[in-house]
Design a protein around this motif. Structure first.
Motif, PDB file in Angstrom:
ATOM      1  N   PHE A 257       0.827  -1.212   0.000  1.00 18.81           N
ATOM      2  CA  PHE A 257       0.000   0.000   0.000  1.00 18.81           C
ATOM      3  C   PHE A 257       0.858   1.258   0.000  1.00 18.81           C
ATOM      4  O   PHE A 257       1.832   1.377   0.753  1.00 18.81           O
ATOM      5  CB  PHE A 257      -0.924   0.018   1.212  1.00 18.81           C
ATOM      6  CG  PHE A 257      -1.700   1.305   1.330  1.00 18.81           C
ATOM      7  CD1 PHE A 257      -2.826   1.506   0.567  1.00 18.81           C
ATOM      8  CD2 PHE A 257      -1.287   2.324   2.178  1.00 18.81           C
ATOM      9  CE1 PHE A 257      -3.550   2.695   0.652  1.00 18.81           C
ATOM     10  CE2 PHE A 257      -1.995   3.509   2.276  1.00 18.81           C
ATOM     11  CZ  PHE A 257      -3.124   3.696   1.509  1.00 18.81           C
ATOM     12  N   LEU A 258       0.496   2.225  -0.847  1.00 17.66           N
ATOM     13  CA  LEU A 258       1.186   3.505  -0.894  1.00 17.66           C
ATOM     14  C   LEU A 258       0.208   4.666  -0.702  1.00 17.66           C
ATOM     15  O   LEU A 258       0.468   5.574   0.086  1.00 17.66           O
ATOM     16  CB  LEU A 258       1.929   3.673  -2.222  1.00 17.66           C
ATOM     17  CG  LEU A 258       2.759   4.954  -2.383  1.00 17.66           C
ATOM     18  CD1 LEU A 258       3.835   5.039  -1.293  1.00 17.66           C
ATOM     19  CD2 LEU A 258       3.401   4.998  -3.772  1.00 17.66           C
ATOM     20  N   ALA A 259      -0.927   4.652  -1.403  1.00 18.68           N
ATOM     21  CA  ALA A 259      -1.896   5.747  -1.303  1.00 18.68           C
ATOM     22  C   ALA A 259      -3.247   5.280  -1.827  1.00 18.68           C
ATOM     23  O   ALA A 259      -3.345   4.244  -2.501  1.00 18.68           O
ATOM     24  CB  ALA A 259      -1.421   6.961  -2.096  1.00 18.68           C
ATOM     25  N   CYS A 260      -4.289   6.066  -1.538  1.00 20.46           N
ATOM     26  CA  CYS A 260      -5.618   5.763  -2.072  1.00 20.46           C
ATOM     27  C   CYS A 260      -6.515   6.977  -1.884  1.00 20.46           C
ATOM     28  O   CYS A 260      -6.217   7.886  -1.100  1.00 20.46           O
ATOM     29  CB  CYS A 260      -6.237   4.534  -1.396  1.00 20.46           C
ATOM     30  SG  CYS A 260      -6.643   4.769   0.342  1.00 20.46           S
ATOM     31  N   ASP A 261      -7.632   6.983  -2.613  1.00 18.12           N
ATOM     32  CA  ASP A 261      -8.670   7.975  -2.370  1.00 18.12           C
ATOM     33  C   ASP A 261      -9.239   7.747  -0.972  1.00 18.12           C
ATOM     34  O   ASP A 261      -9.273   6.616  -0.465  1.00 18.12           O
ATOM     35  CB  ASP A 261      -9.783   7.846  -3.417  1.00 18.12           C
ATOM     36  CG  ASP A 261      -9.332   8.289  -4.797  1.00 18.12           C
ATOM     37  OD1 ASP A 261      -8.570   9.277  -4.883  1.00 18.12           O
ATOM     38  OD2 ASP A 261      -9.743   7.652  -5.789  1.00 18.12           O
ATOM     39  N   SER A 262      -9.717   8.822  -0.345  1.00 21.64           N
ATOM     40  CA  SER A 262     -10.251   8.695   1.012  1.00 21.64           C
ATOM     41  C   SER A 262     -11.541   7.890   1.057  1.00 21.64           C
ATOM     42  O   SER A 262     -12.007   7.509   2.135  1.00 21.64           O
ATOM     43  CB  SER A 262     -10.486  10.080   1.616  1.00 21.64           C
ATOM     44  OG  SER A 262     -11.427  10.808   0.843  1.00 21.64           O
ATOM     45  N   THR A 263     -12.125   7.616  -0.105  1.00 18.16           N
ATOM     46  CA  THR A 263     -13.343   6.796  -0.162  1.00 18.16           C
ATOM     47  C   THR A 263     -13.040   5.307  -0.056  1.00 18.16           C
ATOM     48  O   THR A 263     -13.952   4.488   0.004  1.00 18.16           O
ATOM     49  CB  THR A 263     -14.094   7.059  -1.484  1.00 18.16           C
ATOM     50  OG1 THR A 263     -13.179   6.888  -2.581  1.00 18.16           O
ATOM     51  CG2 THR A 263     -14.653   8.463  -1.519  1.00 18.16           C
ATOM     52  N   VAL A 264     -11.751   4.965  -0.051  1.00 25.05           N
ATOM     53  CA  VAL A 264     -11.336   3.564   0.081  1.00 25.05           C
ATOM     54  C   VAL A 264     -11.110   3.258   1.555  1.00 25.05           C
ATOM     55  O   VAL A 264     -10.403   3.982   2.256  1.00 25.05           O
ATOM     56  CB  VAL A 264     -10.055   3.284  -0.718  1.00 25.05           C
ATOM     57  CG1 VAL A 264      -9.595   1.850  -0.496  1.00 25.05           C
ATOM     58  CG2 VAL A 264     -10.281   3.550  -2.199  1.00 25.05           C
TER      59      VAL A 264
END
Length: 290
Positions: A143-150
């Protein structure tokens, strides 16, 4: 108001590559910040697509979640907040971080502007969670990053055999919901094989799967009906995925023992060639481990 020039004029040193959603990648074609001692290795690393890459997030009154410590630069009106809701939530996240290799606290970046992440030599994958039926399970540390909806959760293996014998561990990180997830992969996207199952089965020798749908049932089983037959076949135990969903497989990730046409293997070279290859392999392996 700010201005930033990320791509050089002729894109000979660095260029911005498209990603998904608000994410893109700044890729450095070759490493010019080197010296006479490491120039040889950096030159051949770039020829093998081992390059520095930085993920860029363009926020427009939106928000993302990052791995702790991944941010290098923020431009614009972007605020940082913690995803910890209390002492109990922190302990839960802390325990989860110890079993998955992810950071305990993952900061949230919200507003309008640009967030640039730290450079990495690993390969970047952009996965739309909706294309995984809203649930993707990933290998530890990807994991590095994602939208806050995830939504990120720690999931436990359904049985002890898959954890102890399958090489995937007792726990994994599950990403659920909608939005884009940015992952650090040990191999480039073009080397990954994508398998789509519809109420079917796939068996894989070893932990070559780096991501799979959360809807799939993962077990470890004998390659044949009997233990003796499994031992005689030379395959032993295999990882089995059942159900409906997708799997990303890195079939040549651990290719140090790939057989040569002469019956040897690339990992047992001898003499001067083997020494040079081993030295270069050690350096490149060190780079990828950063």
């Amino acid at each position: 108001m700010y201005q930033i020039k990320l791509q050089d004029q002729n894109a000979e040193i660095r260029k911005v590559l498209p990603g998904k959603g608000c994410f893109s990648v700044l890729e450095y074609d070759h490493d010019v910040s080197t010296d006479s001692y490491s120039a040889f290795y950096n030159y051949y690393a770039s020829k093998m697509n081992i390059k520095k890459r930085q993920v860029i997030a363009d926020l427009n009154n939106s928000s993302i979640i990052l791995q702790a410590g991944a941010m290098q630069m923020i431009l614009g009106n972007v605020n940082i907040s913690s995803d910890v809701k209390g002492a109990g939530d922190f302990m839960k996240k802390f325990i989860g971080s110890k079993v998955t290799g992810e950071s305990a606290v993952k900061p949230k970046y919200e507003g309008t502007g640009k967030v640039i992440l730290e450079p990495t030599y690993k390969y970047i994958l952009f996965e739309d969670i909706s294309e995984w039926a809203g649930d993707i399970v990933i290998e530890d540390g990807m994991f590095l990053a994602c939208d806050s909806t995830v939504e990120m959760k720690v999931v436990a293996r359904s049985n002890l055999s898959s954890a102890v014998l399958g090489g995937e561990g007792l726990f994994n990180t599950s990403l659920k919901g909608t939005g884009i997830a940015v992952l650090e992969s040990p191999v480039p996207r073009e080397e990954l094989i994508e398998i789509t199952l519809e109420n079917d089965i796939v068996k894989i020798d070893g932990n070559q799967a780096i991501a799979w749908s959360g809807s799939l049932d993962f077990t470890v089983e004998k390659s044949t009906k009997s233990l003796l037959g499994s031992a005689a076949s030379g395959e032993g135990l295999v990882n089995v995925y059942r159900g409906t969903g997708k799997i990303l497989v890195a079939p040549v990730r651990n290719n140090g023992l790939i057989a040569t046409p002469e019956g040897g293997n690339t990992g047992s070279s001898s003499g001067a060639t083997g020494s040079v290859g081993g030295a270069v392999g050690s350096v490149i392996g060190g780079i990828l481990g950063n």
